[in-house]
Design a protein around this motif. Structure first.
Motif, mmCIF file in Angstrom:
data_model
loop_
_atom_site.group_PDB
_atom_site.id
_atom_site.type_symbol
_atom_site.label_atom_id
_atom_site.label_comp_id
_atom_site.label_asym_id
_atom_site.label_seq_id
_atom_site.Cartn_x
_atom_site.Cartn_y
_atom_site.Cartn_z
ATOM 1 N N LEU A 1 0.815 -0.736 0.115
ATOM 2 C CA LEU A 1 0.316 -0.279 -0.180
ATOM 3 C C LEU A 1 0.952 0.760 0.203
ATOM 4 C CD1 LEU A 1 -2.478 1.395 -0.150
ATOM 5 C CD2 LEU A 1 -2.890 0.953 3.033
ATOM 6 N N THR A 2 2.124 1.066 0.565
ATOM 7 C CA THR A 2 2.808 2.124 0.991
ATOM 8 C C THR A 2 3.796 2.724 -0.626
ATOM 9 O OG1 THR A 2 3.443 1.710 3.028
ATOM 10 C CG2 THR A 2 4.594 3.617 1.772
ATOM 11 N N ILE A 3 4.014 1.187 -1.122
ATOM 12 C CA ILE A 3 4.248 1.941 -2.632
ATOM 13 C C ILE A 3 3.674 1.963 -3.478
ATOM 14 C CG2 ILE A 3 5.436 0.165 -4.077
ATOM 15 C CD1 ILE A 3 6.657 -1.375 -2.564
ATOM 16 N N LEU A 4 2.263 2.166 -3.543
ATOM 17 C CA LEU A 4 1.647 2.387 -4.661
ATOM 18 C C LEU A 4 1.660 3.568 -3.802
ATOM 19 C CD1 LEU A 4 -1.431 -0.329 -4.226
ATOM 20 C CD2 LEU A 4 0.167 0.099 -5.785
ATOM 21 N N ILE A 5 0.569 4.045 -2.723
ATOM 22 C CA ILE A 5 0.448 5.714 -2.609
ATOM 23 C C ILE A 5 1.504 6.840 -3.109
ATOM 24 C CG2 ILE A 5 0.695 8.122 -1.253
ATOM 25 C CD1 ILE A 5 -1.396 5.194 0.445
ATOM 26 N N MET A 6 2.984 5.753 -3.041
ATOM 27 C CA MET A 6 4.476 6.382 -3.178
ATOM 28 C C MET A 6 4.212 6.664 -4.492
ATOM 29 S SD MET A 6 8.246 5.587 -1.554
ATOM 30 C CE MET A 6 7.679 5.435 -0.180
ATOM 31 N N THR A 7 3.579 6.089 -5.627
ATOM 32 C CA THR A 7 3.871 6.531 -6.584
ATOM 33 C C THR A 7 3.541 7.792 -7.283
ATOM 34 O OG1 THR A 7 2.234 4.879 -6.847
ATOM 35 C CG2 THR A 7 4.479 3.975 -7.692
ATOM 36 N N ASP A 8 2.644 8.639 -6.185
ATOM 37 C CA ASP A 8 1.352 9.932 -6.666
ATOM 38 C C ASP A 8 2.620 10.551 -6.503
ATOM 39 O OD1 ASP A 8 0.095 12.310 -6.252
ATOM 40 O OD2 ASP A 8 -1.135 11.674 -4.825
ATOM 41 N N PRO A 9 2.703 11.955 -7.370
ATOM 42 C CA PRO A 9 4.019 12.937 -7.580
ATOM 43 C C PRO A 9 3.519 13.981 -6.287
ATOM 44 C CG PRO A 9 3.558 12.642 -9.711
ATOM 45 C CD PRO A 9 2.014 11.326 -8.458
ATOM 46 N N ASN A 10 2.472 13.962 -5.520
ATOM 47 C CA ASN A 10 2.187 14.501 -4.570
ATOM 48 C C ASN A 10 3.067 14.076 -2.777
ATOM 49 O OD1 ASN A 10 0.918 16.270 -6.755
ATOM 50 N ND2 ASN A 10 -0.591 15.751 -6.777
ATOM 51 N N ALA A 11 2.650 12.892 -3.056
ATOM 52 C CA ALA A 11 2.854 12.429 -1.989
ATOM 53 C C ALA A 11 4.269 12.332 -1.705
ATOM 54 C CB ALA A 11 2.419 10.461 -2.189
ATOM 55 N N ASN A 12 4.839 12.864 -0.421
ATOM 56 C CA ASN A 12 6.370 12.647 0.314
ATOM 57 C C ASN A 12 6.430 10.810 0.894
ATOM 58 O OD1 ASN A 12 9.211 12.807 2.245
ATOM 59 N ND2 ASN A 12 7.588 15.311 2.736
ATOM 60 N N PRO A 13 7.388 10.982 -0.272
ATOM 61 C CA PRO A 13 7.576 8.990 0.243
ATOM 62 C C PRO A 13 8.692 8.926 1.741
ATOM 63 C CG PRO A 13 8.884 9.841 -1.792
ATOM 64 C CD PRO A 13 8.157 11.315 -1.144
ATOM 65 N N ILE A 14 9.415 10.101 2.645
ATOM 66 C CA ILE A 14 9.527 10.051 3.957
ATOM 67 C C ILE A 14 8.731 10.226 4.820
ATOM 68 C CG2 ILE A 14 11.246 11.197 5.237
ATOM 69 C CD1 ILE A 14 12.488 10.500 3.114
ATOM 70 N N ILE A 15 7.673 10.412 4.813
ATOM 71 C CA ILE A 15 6.350 10.526 5.622
ATOM 72 C C ILE A 15 5.598 9.545 5.023
ATOM 73 C CG2 ILE A 15 4.126 11.998 6.725
ATOM 74 C CD1 ILE A 15 5.736 14.294 4.994
#
Length: 255
Positions: free
Chosen positions: A39-53
């Motif tokens: 789920l984290t990887i799927l959300i991380m593909t969104d350019p607006n998401a912050n991978p660190i958070i």
């Protein structure tokens, strides 16, 4: 019935026979952790998401699963959880700086041929992605060491409630020293096991030691191992101090 299913069944049987109820919970936790990571990887593909958070949130959830779901909520899991979060917070700044300065983000030249058909304009910050990858790689080892120190410290306290805070701390450090060497070696050999084919490939391409050392793939994995080792080293005094402090305060409240 394929090999994956057979191996999963064998693992489940062994974990239940040897670990009982806790072994069954550990097996379920594997799939819960996988679901969190996916789920984290799927959300991380969104350019607006912050991978660190996102990674910190995922690591917090994974810590809760591995500590509270498997071992329930008690003083050893609470101190291990707090120690894990503190260690991750300390490592976070260090990992982001190292990832940016070492330029290990992105893809190595050995991967360009396989990726040539794809677009590399993904719109994500590869520095943060690289830091997130390292943090994800360290969380398992950090949780393992934290609970391995907090659990025997609690047992010592339960058998001798007159033990001082200093003695508890020294006991935790002593346990940590025994764990440190084995965990560091585990991380090191896991790298060689996972990247043995790559090392053989380097040899076939007649890479010199300098070429290997400056390869982005090799350097990123070595930095990954070193950061995980630093995390394992840091968690030992942090867990020892927090557990000793918590148990000492628990004794003061009971009197």
């Amino acid at each position: 019935m394929n090999a994956l299913f057979c191996l999963a069944v064998i693992l489940f049987i062994l974990m239940v026979v040897i670990g009982g109820k806790k072994g069954a919970k550990s097996f379920i936790a594997l799939f819960l952790n996988f679901a969190v990571l996916l789920l984290t990887i799927l959300i991380m593909t969104d350019p607006n998401a912050n991978p660190i958070i996102l990674t910190l949130i995922a690591c917090t959830i994974i810590s809760c699963i591995n500590l509270f779901f498997i071992n329930e909520v008690n003083n050893k899991t609470i101190t291990a959880f707090v120690s894990t979060l503190i260690t991750l917070a300390i490592l976070l700044f260090f990992i982001v700086v190292v990832t940016e300065k070492s330029m290990i983000q992105g893809f190595g030249e050995e991967e360009t041929e396989e990726l040539s058909m794809f677009s590399l304009y993904l719109g994500v910050d590869f520095v943060k992605i690289g830091a997130a990858m390292i943090i994800m790689s360290t969380i398992g080892a950090i949780i393992d060491v934290a609970i391995s120190i907090a659990s025997p410290m609690r047992e010592l306290y339960n058998h001798n409630q007159q033990v001082s805070r200093k003695e508890l701390f020294s006991f935790g450090i002593s346990i940590g020293r025994d764990i440190l060497g084995t965990n560091t070696n585990t991380l090191f050999f896991a790298f060689f096991g996972g990247y043995l084919a790559m090392l053989i490939w380097f040899k076939d391409l007649s890479y010199s030691l300098g070429d290997i050392d400056n390869s982005k793939i090799f350097s990123s994995e070595m930095i990954n191992i070193l950061c995980a080792g630093i995390g394992v080293a840091l968690i030992i005094p942090i867990t020892s101090w927090i557990t000793a402090y918590y148990l000492d305060k628990t004794r003061e409240k009971s009197h």
